[in-house]
Scaffold this active site. Structure first.
Site, PDB file in Angstrom:
ATOM      1  N   ARG A 165       0.827  -1.231   0.000  1.00  0.00           N
ATOM      2  CA  ARG A 165       0.000   0.000   0.000  1.00  0.00           C
ATOM      3  C   ARG A 165       0.856   1.274   0.000  1.00  0.00           C
ATOM      4  O   ARG A 165       0.511   2.272   0.637  1.00  0.00           O
ATOM      5  CB  ARG A 165      -0.915   0.039   1.236  1.00  0.00           C
ATOM      6  CG  ARG A 165      -1.991  -1.007   1.247  1.00  0.00           C
ATOM      7  CD  ARG A 165      -3.015  -0.800   0.130  1.00  0.00           C
ATOM      8  NE  ARG A 165      -4.189  -1.593   0.369  1.00  0.00           N
ATOM      9  CZ  ARG A 165      -4.284  -2.902   0.115  1.00  0.00           C
ATOM     10  NH1 ARG A 165      -3.270  -3.548  -0.422  1.00  0.00           N
ATOM     11  NH2 ARG A 165      -5.402  -3.544   0.371  1.00  0.00           N
ATOM     12  N   SER A 236     -10.642  -0.684   3.881  1.00  0.00           N
ATOM     13  CA  SER A 236      -9.755  -0.854   5.045  1.00  0.00           C
ATOM     14  C   SER A 236      -9.280   0.520   5.494  1.00  0.00           C
ATOM     15  O   SER A 236      -8.716   1.269   4.701  1.00  0.00           O
ATOM     16  CB  SER A 236      -8.519  -1.673   4.669  1.00  0.00           C
ATOM     17  OG  SER A 236      -8.874  -2.962   4.258  1.00  0.00           O
ATOM     18  N   GLU A 332      -4.485   3.732   6.586  1.00  0.00           N
ATOM     19  CA  GLU A 332      -4.266   3.531   5.161  1.00  0.00           C
ATOM     20  C   GLU A 332      -4.887   4.644   4.336  1.00  0.00           C
ATOM     21  O   GLU A 332      -4.451   4.956   3.242  1.00  0.00           O
ATOM     22  CB  GLU A 332      -4.916   2.186   4.795  1.00  0.00           C
ATOM     23  CG  GLU A 332      -4.480   1.599   3.507  1.00  0.00           C
ATOM     24  CD  GLU A 332      -5.640   1.192   2.639  1.00  0.00           C
ATOM     25  OE1 GLU A 332      -6.264   2.068   2.017  1.00  0.00           O
ATOM     26  OE2 GLU A 332      -5.910  -0.010   2.576  1.00  0.00           O
TER      27      GLU A 332
HETATM   28  N1  EPU Z   1     -10.970 -11.832  10.118  1.00  0.00           N
HETATM   29  C1  EPU Z   1     -11.484 -12.024  11.370  1.00  0.00           C
HETATM   30  N2  EPU Z   1     -12.675 -11.429  11.680  1.00  0.00           N
HETATM   31  C2  EPU Z   1     -13.364 -10.717  10.784  1.00  0.00           C
HETATM   32  C3  EPU Z   1     -12.854 -10.532   9.487  1.00  0.00           C
HETATM   33  C4  EPU Z   1     -11.643 -11.114   9.180  1.00  0.00           C
HETATM   34  O1  EPU Z   1     -10.888 -12.664  12.216  1.00  0.00           O
HETATM   35  O2  EPU Z   1     -14.446 -10.217  11.150  1.00  0.00           O
HETATM   36  C5  EPU Z   1      -9.680 -12.458   9.823  1.00  0.00           C
HETATM   37  C6  EPU Z   1      -9.877 -13.746   9.057  1.00  0.00           C
HETATM   38  O3  EPU Z   1      -9.093 -14.717   9.680  1.00  0.00           O
HETATM   39  C7  EPU Z   1      -9.347 -13.440   7.672  1.00  0.00           C
HETATM   40  C8  EPU Z   1      -8.333 -12.356   7.967  1.00  0.00           C
HETATM   41  O4  EPU Z   1      -8.885 -11.607   9.047  1.00  0.00           O
HETATM   42  O5  EPU Z   1      -8.757 -14.562   7.097  1.00  0.00           O
HETATM   43  C9  EPU Z   1      -8.067 -11.451   6.793  1.00  0.00           C
HETATM   44  O6  EPU Z   1      -9.267 -10.830   6.338  1.00  0.00           O
HETATM   45  P1  EPU Z   1      -9.456 -10.414   4.809  1.00  0.00           P
HETATM   46  O7  EPU Z   1      -9.289 -11.577   3.923  1.00  0.00           O
HETATM   47  O8  EPU Z   1     -10.748  -9.651   4.704  1.00  0.00           O
HETATM   48  O9  EPU Z   1      -8.220  -9.470   4.510  1.00  0.00           O
HETATM   49  P2  EPU Z   1      -7.576  -8.202   5.236  1.00  0.00           P
HETATM   50  O10 EPU Z   1      -6.132  -8.483   5.421  1.00  0.00           O
HETATM   51  O11 EPU Z   1      -8.323  -7.832   6.470  1.00  0.00           O
HETATM   52  C10 EPU Z   1      -6.872  -7.063   3.026  1.00  0.00           C
HETATM   53  C11 EPU Z   1      -6.915  -5.712   2.379  1.00  0.00           C
HETATM   54  C12 EPU Z   1      -8.266  -5.466   1.723  1.00  0.00           C
HETATM   55  C13 EPU Z   1      -8.534  -6.575   0.738  1.00  0.00           C
HETATM   56  C14 EPU Z   1      -8.503  -7.915   1.482  1.00  0.00           C
HETATM   57  C15 EPU Z   1      -8.754  -9.101   0.584  1.00  0.00           C
HETATM   58  C16 EPU Z   1      -5.401  -4.276   3.660  1.00  0.00           C
HETATM   59  C17 EPU Z   1      -5.260  -3.070   4.503  1.00  0.00           C
HETATM   60  N3  EPU Z   1      -6.637  -4.643   3.334  1.00  0.00           N
HETATM   61  O12 EPU Z   1      -7.759  -7.045   4.145  1.00  0.00           O
HETATM   62  O13 EPU Z   1      -8.159  -4.240   1.016  1.00  0.00           O
HETATM   63  O14 EPU Z   1      -9.767  -6.420   0.077  1.00  0.00           O
HETATM   64  O15 EPU Z   1      -7.219  -8.067   2.097  1.00  0.00           O
HETATM   65  O16 EPU Z   1      -7.601  -9.510  -0.014  1.00  0.00           O
HETATM   66  O17 EPU Z   1      -4.394  -4.875   3.280  1.00  0.00           O
HETATM   67  C18 EPU Z   1      -8.528  -1.876   1.185  1.00  0.00           C
HETATM   68  O18 EPU Z   1      -7.322  -1.712   1.046  1.00  0.00           O
HETATM   69  O19 EPU Z   1      -9.312  -0.901   1.344  1.00  0.00           O
HETATM   70  C19 EPU Z   1      -9.068  -3.215   1.231  1.00  0.00           C
HETATM   71  C20 EPU Z   1     -10.338  -3.442   1.466  1.00  0.00           C
END
Ligand code: EPU
Length: 337
Positions: A165, A236, A332
């Site tokens: 990012r 995010s 972010e």
């Molecule tokens: N999780 C929980 N509880 C929840 C939701 C998620 O425990 O309520 C845990 C789960 O274990 C899940 C993990 O968090 O496996 C990761 O969640 P997710 O796959 O949604 O990914 P993220 O790391 O939270 C990142 C990006 C998103 C992108 C997703 C999907 C960043 C800051 N965010 O989120 O990007 O869509 O991966 O790949 O890296 C954005 O930048 O605005 C954005 C939405």
């Protein structure tokens, strides 16, 4: 070119928050851009580029300078040797429309970035990423206007200083104005479905088509993202923290289920998981702002929420992460004031 005054920023951002821009202009060509920058220099104004406003939190007091709404359009597909094509798109094109177009032409490379709101010009600024892919993976070059020299420069990928990012453009706000971006796409591609949500979705189907991948991602996103027609968000709000290898080991001992991924320095740990399972703050609310129930990395705002509520909620998350887990959390979203 028509420079407007006191234009509310809230409707121009997906958060739907923010006071007026003192001056505002829609930039559709290089000439518009040059004229707008001259205007700002003459009046000694701060300048801010706005794409789809989907990663922006504008302050209630507004922005005292000139906001450039980057509306430069145009998409060109240049067939390369073998199975490759270069897709060149204007900064103002909708990112997801460009992804859909590539997929419709049978071109691989950006399909995992389906459904991300915002514009093409914003994609390299924060090196958008999702489902195991980042903009930098397919990007070839970025063309940008430099505010001081007035020159257009083409930055090859290696010059853009991309990381999680982050980019040269994000590190130097108000200096570069992205005009066009080029991506390398391929007719023969391999599905990149190792990200957990995707591999689960495709259990029993090891070779999904481009369209199947897009449909899967759109449906996963629909489950995890707020409905923008009902409430505001910028996706995010926080970055997943990158911690030292030692700290990651301590965290894994304490929280064996914590998802973590290798990073340039140490490990990237899932902040959504920590907020949910270590701090139990999912759904936490301050005023009109709350941590989204389905994904606590996302801040959502009721209609009419003040930017102060969002800042207060973000600060509270940052403090809790520091005090309880000794982890530094960074935001972010681009803040405008
Ligand atoms: N999780 C929980 N509880 C929840 C939701 C998620 O425990 O309520 C845990 C789960 O274990 C899940 C993990 O968090 O496996 C990761 O969640 P997710 O796959 O949604 O990914 P993220 O790391 O939270 C990142 C990006 C998103 C992108 C997703 C999907 C960043 C800051 N965010 O989120 O990007 O869509 O991966 O790949 O890296 C954005 O930048 O605005 C954005 C939405």
């Amino acid at each position: 070119m028509y420079i407007e005054e006191n234009v509310p920023l809230a409707p121009l951002t997906t958060f739907n928050i923010g006071g007026p821009a003192r001056f505002f202009v829609r930039v559709q060509s290089l000439d518009d851009l040059r004229e707008a920058i001259d205007f700002a220099k003459e009046k000694k104004l701060k300048v801010l580029a706005l794409g789809g406003g989907s990663n922006t939190l504008a302050d209630d007091v507004g922005f005292p300078g000139l906001v450039l709404k980057m509306d430069m359009l145009g998409v060109e597909l240049i067939a390369g040797d073998g199975d490759s094509s270069i897709l060149v798109a204007g900064a103002g094109e909708s990112w997801d429309a460009v992804v859909a177009r590539a997929i419709a032409r049978g071109l691989w490379g950006i399909e995992n970035l389906s459904g991300i709101p915002g514009t093409v010009g914003a994609a390299p600024v924060q090196n958008i990423g999702a489902y195991g892919a980042e903009a930098k993976d397919a990007l070839v070059w970025v063309e940008a206007f430099h505010i001081q020299t007035g020159r257009i420069t083409r930055f090859e990928k290696s010059e853009c200083k991309f990381s999680y990012r982050m980019s040269l453009f994000k590190k130097n706000p108000g200096i570069y104005f992205i005009t066009r971006v080029a991506f390398l796409l391929h007719r023969k591609g391999t599905p990149n479905i190792s990200y957990r949500d995707l591999s689960e979705f495709f259990t029993g189907n090891a070779a999904p088509t481009l369209q199947e991948i897009r449909d899967a991602i759109l449906s996963i996103r629909a489950r995890k993202f707020p409905d923008l027609s009902k409430e505001g968000t910028a996706g995010s709000f926080f970055l997943n923290p990158i911690v030292s290898a030692e700290k990651a080991m301590q965290l894994r001992e304490r929280f064996p289920d914590l998802p973590s991924y290798p990073a340039e320095t140490g490990a990237k740990v899932s902040l959504a998981w920590l907020l949910d399972h270590a701090l139990h703050v999912r759904g936490m609310r301050i005023g009109g702002a709350r941590l989204f129930e389905k994904q606590p990395l996302i801040i959502v705002a009721d209609r009419g929420t003040s930017s102060c509520d969002v800042y207060a909620l973000a600060d509270s998350v940052i403090e809790k992460m520091r005090d309880v887990l000794n982890i530094k959390v960074e935001t972010e979203v681009q803040k405008v004031f």
